[in-house]
Design a protein around this motif. Structure first.
Motif, mmCIF file in Angstrom:
data_model
loop_
_atom_site.group_PDB
_atom_site.id
_atom_site.type_symbol
_atom_site.label_atom_id
_atom_site.label_comp_id
_atom_site.label_asym_id
_atom_site.label_seq_id
_atom_site.Cartn_x
_atom_site.Cartn_y
_atom_site.Cartn_z
ATOM 1 N N GLY A 304 0.809 -1.214 0.000
ATOM 2 C CA GLY A 304 0.000 0.000 0.000
ATOM 3 C C GLY A 304 0.842 1.263 0.000
ATOM 4 O O GLY A 304 0.566 2.219 -0.744
ATOM 5 N N VAL A 305 1.882 1.288 0.817
ATOM 6 C CA VAL A 305 2.768 2.452 0.853
ATOM 7 C C VAL A 305 3.519 2.596 -0.469
ATOM 8 O O VAL A 305 3.724 3.715 -0.967
ATOM 9 C CB VAL A 305 3.751 2.359 2.032
ATOM 10 N N ALA A 306 3.925 1.479 -1.056
ATOM 11 C CA ALA A 306 4.619 1.528 -2.346
ATOM 12 C C ALA A 306 3.739 2.167 -3.414
ATOM 13 O O ALA A 306 4.193 2.999 -4.202
ATOM 14 C CB ALA A 306 5.041 0.122 -2.765
ATOM 15 N N GLU A 307 2.464 1.784 -3.447
ATOM 16 C CA GLU A 307 1.554 2.307 -4.467
ATOM 17 C C GLU A 307 1.339 3.811 -4.325
ATOM 18 O O GLU A 307 1.451 4.562 -5.300
ATOM 19 C CB GLU A 307 0.212 1.580 -4.381
ATOM 20 N N VAL A 308 1.032 4.280 -3.126
ATOM 21 C CA VAL A 308 0.773 5.709 -2.963
ATOM 22 C C VAL A 308 2.050 6.517 -3.163
ATOM 23 O O VAL A 308 2.011 7.637 -3.687
ATOM 24 C CB VAL A 308 0.123 5.993 -1.580
ATOM 25 N N SER A 309 3.196 5.958 -2.795
ATOM 26 C CA SER A 309 4.468 6.641 -3.033
ATOM 27 C C SER A 309 4.727 6.788 -4.529
ATOM 28 O O SER A 309 5.135 7.854 -5.013
ATOM 29 C CB SER A 309 5.613 5.866 -2.372
ATOM 30 N N TYR A 310 4.486 5.722 -5.269
ATOM 31 C CA TYR A 310 4.673 5.760 -6.726
ATOM 32 C C TYR A 310 3.746 6.790 -7.365
ATOM 33 O O TYR A 310 4.180 7.580 -8.221
ATOM 34 C CB TYR A 310 4.412 4.376 -7.318
#
Length: 596
Positions: A304-310
């Motif tokens: 989840g953090v990876a997606e919003v960071s991207y």
């Protein structure tokens, strides 16, 4: 200000084309879980995350939780958001209808968890822990405990926690000192202190149910002497409502690097009334139901953090004007080109994207196997699915959380100096993501679990659940020229993984430190191959849909190009990892302790 949109198109592609979620409706109890229904549920979940939870993420980080006179208050808006969450029935999404749940597949809940963790990781801790308590209690609780407490966890009016860690012990739970004394009425009094208890105290629910590890008076030493107890904050009345305060209180909350809107508590138990969950001295078995589910859930937190960071890195790279393309002005009508024209920025963005989309596919496959392991009519199929989940649990937890932290750092890097500033929002993702690599067993512990438990279990039986399908798929695709640039790199990396597995197994039998020294590199190697497998599947699905003239052509072409980047630029890390594994334990262990 940060942004977030749930990646519904990618999720639908993964569920329909990679996992085959349409087969869920063939499982007993999931007859209504059609692809269309799942899509509708996730669309509604996306709205909740985008419109209710995400707007509270940055303000919740700034305000944090407060502690005064034993009372913990969550940041402004959290209580109202939680009310919206439970009123819509999200807490019971995958829970048993017998206790008020909706009975939808665990896979659906896994996808929703990603959205929640992208939108507001701190908020997601509260319902996530309650679901973990539900899992343990529904598996090992007595019928009386289930009838008394499960409905409250399912409807979300009561919350749950897991209380393991004590001031003197973390991973080594055999050292715990919390005591449980039997009472004449069948209950127990619990006395001791637990630390780092997420959601141990808060104002979102009227009651909190603590699942506590403790020792009975006749308990043998070590983990063999640990029992699990259910200890409510308030004792229930005869009608099932909230009764008198129990002997459990929050002593303080931690001031943390990240997830500041999630209360991390010191919990003191003083002759608190509790009830045994499962058998005496078998608490670890029951607690591992929570821990294994929690490890998968923490992996999804990383995703989840990876997606919003991207998403935020891409948005900034498209709008930030700085310099000119190395080939000349790409946007001559503007005073400078957006930084997305630069190769190194693209390297960063594609790295985050390739990891994130690969992890989503793998996480969805594990979620699907959870449902098969529970619901499939054939016992052999259930067992094989469960073995796949067991094998992949430490990989999902460690790899996904490493990816989440890496992607968050990439977002800061793409933002440059602005990324270091709180107002832009991306530095919060770095701080929030960091804990995911630590709690529920550090990533180093996950690596040890993989090489020390999962690899040798039943002479490598768990490995076959991964090695056999991957090997078969590679072999079937080797002669396909359209797939050559994807399948050949995967075949080489898979061969390295097989070779490393054999060598670690052989050396580890003679010297456990050899396996320990290789563990982290081996888990990363394994994880990169697993993502490569997912990317091969995604390429084949995208090519098939393009050939048939179906779907969003731009989306499908982007899939293939992202896969090309993964195979050419990220999967080759497996070569270096193999070399470091082969170096053995000597470079680590020959240093005298006093020399450090």
């Amino acid at each position: 200000m940060p942004i977030y949109k749930a990646p519904l198109e990618d999720v639908r592609f993964v569920l329909d084309e990679i996992v085959g979620a349409g087969k869920l409706a063939e499982l007993p109890g999931y007859e209504d879980a059609t692809p269309d229904l799942i899509a509708q549920v996730l669309e509604e979940g996306a709205k909740l995350c985008e419109e209710v939870l995400f707007p509270l993420n940055q303000s919740g980080d700034g305000e944090g939780c407060t502690f005064e006179n034993g009372v913990v208050r969550t940041p402004k808006g959290f209580k109202e958001a939680y009310g919206t969450y439970i009123e819509a029935g999200w807490q019971g999404l995958s829970c048993d209808p017998a206790y008020g749940g909706q009975g939808l597949p665990k896979l659906v809940n896994t996808m929703l968890e990603e959205f929640i963790c992208s939108a507001n990781l701190s908020f997601g801790m509260y319902p996530g822990l309650s679901l973990g308590a539900y899992n343990a209690l529904s598996t090992y609780g007595s019928e009386a405990l289930k009838q008394r407490f499960l409905g409250r966890l399912v409807d979300g009016t009561w919350a749950g926690t897991m209380c393991l860690t004590e001031p003197h012990c973390g991973t080594d739970l055999g050292l715990i000192r919390t005591k449980a004394v039997p009472q004449e009425d069948g209950s127990h009094t619990i006395t001791g202190t637990k630390i780092f208890i997420s959601a141990g105290e808060h104002d979102l629910t009227e009651n909190i149910l603590h699942l506590v590890l403790a020792r009975l008076p006749d308990a043998p030493a070590g983990t063999r002497g640990i029992s699990l107890f259910l200890v409510p904050k308030f004792l229930p009345n005869e009608d099932g409502g909230v009764g008198p305060r129990n002997g459990v209180a929050c002593g303080s909350i931690e001031h943390k690097m990240g997830i500041k809107a999630s209360a991390t508590c010191v919990m003191n138990f003083e002759d608190a009334t509790g009830w045994l969950v499962g058998e005496p001295h078998k608490g670890m078995r029951a607690m591992f139901v929570m821990m294994n589910a929690a490890r998968l859930a923490v992996g999804i937190q990383g995703l989840g953090v990876a997606e919003v960071s991207y998403q935020n890195a891409v948005a900034y790279a498209k709008e930030r004007l700085q310099g000119r393309s190395l080939k000349g002005a790409a946007h001559p009508d503007k005073p400078a080109d957006p930084i997305i024209v630069h190769p190194d920025v693209r390297r960063n963005l594609l790295t985050a994207r390739a990891y994130t989309e690969g992890a989503r596919a793998l996480g969805a496959l594990v979620g699907y196997k959870l449902d098969v392991a529970e619901k499939h009519a054939d016992e052999k199929t259930r067992k094989e699915a469960d073995e796949f989940v067991q094998l992949m649990t430490p990989i999902v937890k460690a790899l996904f959380t490493d990816i989440g932290f890496e992607s968050a750092n990439i977002a800061v890097q793409v933002h440059g100096g602005h990324g270091f500033i709180w107002e832009t929002g991306v530095e919060q993702y770095v701080r929030d993501a960091r804990i995911c690599q630590i709690y529920e067993g550090t990533n180093g512990v996950q690596a040890l679990d993989l090489v020390g438990r999962k690899l040798p279990q039943d002479m490598g039986r768990l490995l076959r659940r991964f090695f056999h399908p991957v090997g078969a798929e590679i072999e079937a695709d080797m002669e396909n020229e359209e797939l050559a640039e994807f399948v050949l790199p995967l075949a080489k990396a898979f061969a390295k993984l097989q070779q490393a597995t054999a060598i670690i197994a052989q050396k580890g039998l003679k010297d456990p430190e050899e396996a320990g020294a290789a563990a982290t590199d081996y888990l990363r190697l394994f994880g990169l191959v697993a993502l490569g497998w997912m990317w091969l599947r995604m390429v084949k699905a995208a090519q098939a849909k393009l050939a048939a003239g179906e779907g969003n052509a731009a989306f499908l072409e982007a899939k293939i190009r992202t896969a090309r980047f993964y195979m050419a630029k990220l999967l080759p890390q497996t070569n270096a990892l193999f070399i470091t594994i082969m170096a053995g334990s000597k470079p680590l262990m020959e240093m005298e302790e006093a020399a450090f």
